[in-house]
Design a protein around this motif. Structure first.
Motif, short mmCIF file in Angstrom:
data_model
loop_
_atom_site.label_atom_id
_atom_site.label_comp_id
_atom_site.label_asym_id
_atom_site.label_seq_id
_atom_site.Cartn_x
_atom_site.Cartn_y
_atom_site.Cartn_z
N ARG A 91 0.83 -1.21 0.00
CA ARG A 91 0.00 0.00 0.00
C ARG A 91 0.87 1.26 0.00
O ARG A 91 0.55 2.24 -0.68
CB ARG A 91 -0.93 -0.02 1.21
N GLU A 92 1.95 1.23 0.75
CA GLU A 92 2.86 2.38 0.77
C GLU A 92 3.44 2.63 -0.62
O GLU A 92 3.51 3.78 -1.08
CB GLU A 92 3.99 2.12 1.77
N THR A 93 3.85 1.58 -1.31
CA THR A 93 4.42 1.72 -2.65
C THR A 93 3.39 2.28 -3.62
O THR A 93 3.71 3.15 -4.45
CB THR A 93 4.94 0.37 -3.15
N GLU A 94 2.15 1.82 -3.54
CA GLU A 94 1.11 2.32 -4.43
C GLU A 94 0.83 3.80 -4.19
O GLU A 94 0.62 4.57 -5.14
CB GLU A 94 -0.16 1.49 -4.25
N LEU A 95 0.82 4.21 -2.93
CA LEU A 95 0.59 5.63 -2.62
C LEU A 95 1.76 6.48 -3.10
O LEU A 95 1.57 7.59 -3.63
CB LEU A 95 0.39 5.81 -1.11
N ARG A 96 2.97 5.97 -2.93
CA ARG A 96 4.14 6.72 -3.40
C ARG A 96 4.13 6.82 -4.92
O ARG A 96 4.52 7.84 -5.49
CB ARG A 96 5.41 6.05 -2.90
N GLN A 97 3.67 5.76 -5.59
CA GLN A 97 3.56 5.80 -7.05
C GLN A 97 2.60 6.89 -7.49
O GLN A 97 2.88 7.64 -8.44
CB GLN A 97 3.10 4.44 -7.57
N ARG A 98 1.47 7.01 -6.81
CA ARG A 98 0.50 8.04 -7.16
C ARG A 98 1.09 9.43 -6.95
O ARG A 98 0.92 10.33 -7.79
CB ARG A 98 -0.76 7.88 -6.31
N ARG A 99 1.81 9.61 -5.84
CA ARG A 99 2.41 10.92 -5.56
C ARG A 99 3.45 11.28 -6.62
O ARG A 99 3.49 12.42 -7.11
CB ARG A 99 3.05 10.91 -4.17
N ILE A 100 4.30 10.33 -6.99
CA ILE A 100 5.34 10.61 -7.98
C ILE A 100 4.72 10.89 -9.34
O ILE A 100 5.18 11.77 -10.08
CB ILE A 100 6.33 9.43 -8.06
N ALA A 101 3.65 10.16 -9.69
CA ALA A 101 2.98 10.42 -10.97
C ALA A 101 2.41 11.83 -11.01
O ALA A 101 2.54 12.54 -12.01
CB ALA A 101 1.87 9.39 -11.20
N ASP A 102 1.79 12.25 -9.90
CA ASP A 102 1.26 13.62 -9.84
C ASP A 102 2.39 14.64 -9.89
O ASP A 102 2.26 15.70 -10.51
CB ASP A 102 0.43 13.80 -8.56
N GLN A 103 3.49 14.32 -9.22
CA GLN A 103 4.63 15.24 -9.22
C GLN A 103 5.21 15.39 -10.62
O GLN A 103 5.56 16.50 -11.04
CB GLN A 103 5.70 14.74 -8.24
N ILE A 104 5.31 14.28 -11.35
CA ILE A 104 5.83 14.34 -12.72
C ILE A 104 4.90 15.17 -13.60
O ILE A 104 5.35 15.98 -14.42
CB ILE A 104 6.00 12.92 -13.28
N THR A 105 3.59 14.97 -13.42
CA THR A 105 2.62 15.75 -14.19
C THR A 105 2.79 17.24 -13.92
O THR A 105 2.79 18.07 -14.84
CB THR A 105 1.19 15.31 -13.84
N MET A 106 2.92 17.58 -12.64
CA MET A 106 3.09 18.99 -12.26
C MET A 106 4.38 19.56 -12.82
O MET A 106 4.40 20.66 -13.39
CB MET A 106 3.05 19.10 -10.73
N GLU A 107 5.49 18.81 -12.67
CA GLU A 107 6.78 19.32 -13.13
C GLU A 107 6.81 19.47 -14.64
O GLU A 107 7.37 20.44 -15.17
CB GLU A 107 7.89 18.38 -12.66
#
Length: 503
Positions: free
Chosen positions: A400-416
């Protein structure tokens, strides 16, 4: 009673000592020689000539950093280490050869035997098959009569199977799959490191170029003031101009020299930063000089945003290596959960074994002169299973931690990526405005100089117009730099390998 050692009979079969020695020798002969990880292939021909002679182009910088930068070489070594772990995990299913020798040196009984056995683990059902050959000699006490064989020895084959726990997965098969995925992650990490290094190398290059262009602007500005100082000194000496004009120009000289020294300092800093990525084939840093600055008029300009942003944003984001790493990490986490769920199951193992003695009856009697087929089942289960449940809960939490971190990184990449596009768009517009400002400032300089020559202008305004023109040129240089940096960031974010010198 002391027995004398028996002599071998002519034509007799080898005794257990010879059988045991032969088995041990064969086992040692089949032990594999340790394999060392292969070194990375040489980086190619020396590149010092390309990066130390003539104008230094971005392609040469990218080639140098891609081949020699330590972080990239470290990433390749980490990948090699991960591949080695994969090889080591495969070793859990290596064929095992075992030799055994047993004999009595003193005592009433003379029984001894030699044995050689081969075992091969199999992946399906966590199975293991084995075969052995054993031959005995002499007499054994009653409690060791199972060691007897007929004259030509005993051959045995068998297999073990897991029917519940360890049937579909166990620590050995998990390790093989996990190290395979870890090697895949290491390979992706190599790409990530290469992207980041090439991105930073390109940014360092364009900062170095911009710093060199700023020196040129301030040198020209200082040359104008120095030439004017000579003319003003002559005019003041002739009484044609007040000394205050000479004093004011001297102040301008000091100011422009200070700005030039600051520009030289910035260039030296930028050159040192670029040298961090600009290396020879031996890895030594090479500091570029001003003589290597390229002619920007002959270099390609920044591509329009519409040309760069050709692929849909969603496709670009999904192709990012960071998200691929997370996909592999999630697969590894799911495998670990499967392993922990396997630990919760009871153990039910089946075995089947077939043995046969050959040759004349031995001292063991007719009971050993038959083909024996044996099957068996073993069952065990921990009643509370707290250890297995705790490990399973931890594995599920890590997933679950890995899945949440994946979502955060995907959003961060989109923002950047969105910010990079906005910065690039703005940088191109600002660069166009800065070029227009340079033209206007140069026109104002020419006009003010004309007025000054005709006696209608003021010396202060001439200096001010020249300063404004120089500032406009510096602004244009920095606007172009911002565009170059944004373009480099976009190419790195979208994995434009050709633009980053990785193809």
């Amino acid at each position: 009673m002391v027995r004398s050692p028996a002599l071998p009979r002519p034509g007799a079969l080898p005794g257990p000592r010879l059988i045991g020695a032969a088995a041990l020798a064969l086992a040692l002969a089949l032990v594999p020689v340790p394999v060392t990880a292969q070194d990375i292939a040489p980086v190619g021909d020396p590149i010092e000539v390309a990066i130390t002679t003539g104008p230094l182009l971005p392609e040469e910088v990218l080639r140098s950093s891609a081949l020699t930068f330590p972080s990239i070489l470290e990433a390749f070594e980490r990948e090699a280490a991960a591949r080695s772990d994969q090889l080591a995990a495969d070793g859990a299913f290596d064929l095992m050869l075992k030799g055994e020798y047993y004999d009595r040196l003193t005592g009433f009984y003379s029984g001894g035997f030699g044995k050689v056995e081969a075992r091969q683990p199999l992946r399906p059902y966590g199975a293991e098959v084995y075969g052995s050959y054993r031959v005995s000699n002499g007499d054994f006490p009653t409690y060791e009569n199972y060691n007897y064989t007929n004259a030509l020895g005993e051959a045995k084959v068998g297999a073990l199977f897991s029917l519940l726990r360890n049937r579909d997965i166990d620590s050995r098969r998990f390790a093989i799959e996990d190290t395979r995925l870890a090697a895949a992650q290491a390979q992706i990490d190599v790409m990530l490191v290469r992207l980041n290094v090439q991105h930073e190398a390109l940014r360092a290059y364009w900062r170095w170029v911009a710093a060199g262009e700023e020196i040129r602007v301030f040198e020209e500005l200082l040359e104008i003031a120095e030439a004017r100082q000579i003319g003003l000194a002559r005019e003041v000496g002739e009484g044609a101009r007040a000394r205050i004009a000479l004093t004011e120009n001297e102040r301008n000289l000091l100011n422009r020299r200070a700005r030039l020294e600051e520009a030289k300092r910035n260039f030296a800093t930028a050159a040192n930063s670029l040298a961090f990525y600009l290396r020879g084939s031996n890895g030594q840093m090479i500091v570029p000089t001003r003589e290597q600055l390229p002619d920007l008029s002959r270099m390609n300009g920044i591509a329009p945003v519409d040309t760069l942003v050709a692929n849909p944003m969603s496709e670009v984001i999904q192709s990012r290596p960071e998200l691929t790493v997370f996909k592999v990490a999630i697969e590894r986490a799911n495998n670990r959960i499967a392993l922990r769920r396997n630990d919760l199951q009871p153990s039910l193992n089946a075995s089947v074994e077939l043995s046969r003695d050959f040759g004349q009856l031995g001292p063991g009697g007719p009971g050993f002169d038959s083909t024996d087929t044996v099957v068996g089942l073993t069952f065990s289960v921990p009643l509370q299973r707290r250890e297995a449940r705790g490990r399973l809960q931890r594995a599920e939490a890590e997933l679950r931690e890995t899945e949440l971190r994946q979502r955060r990184i995907a959003d961060q990449i989109t923002m950047e990526l969105g910010n990079i596009i906005e910065n690039l768009t703005a940088a191109l517009k600002i660069a166009d405005l800065a070029e227009a400002e340079v033209k206007q400032a140069n026109a104002m300089v020419q006009a003010e100089r004309t007025r000054f020559r005709l006696g209608a202008g003021e010396f202060f305004l001439v200096n001010q117009r020249e300063e404004d023109a120089a500032n406009a040129q510096v602004s244009a240089i920095r606007a172009d730099l911002a565009g170059r940096l944004a373009e480099a960031s976009y190419n790195a974010a979208t994995m434009n390998l050709k633009a980053l010198g990785l193809e």
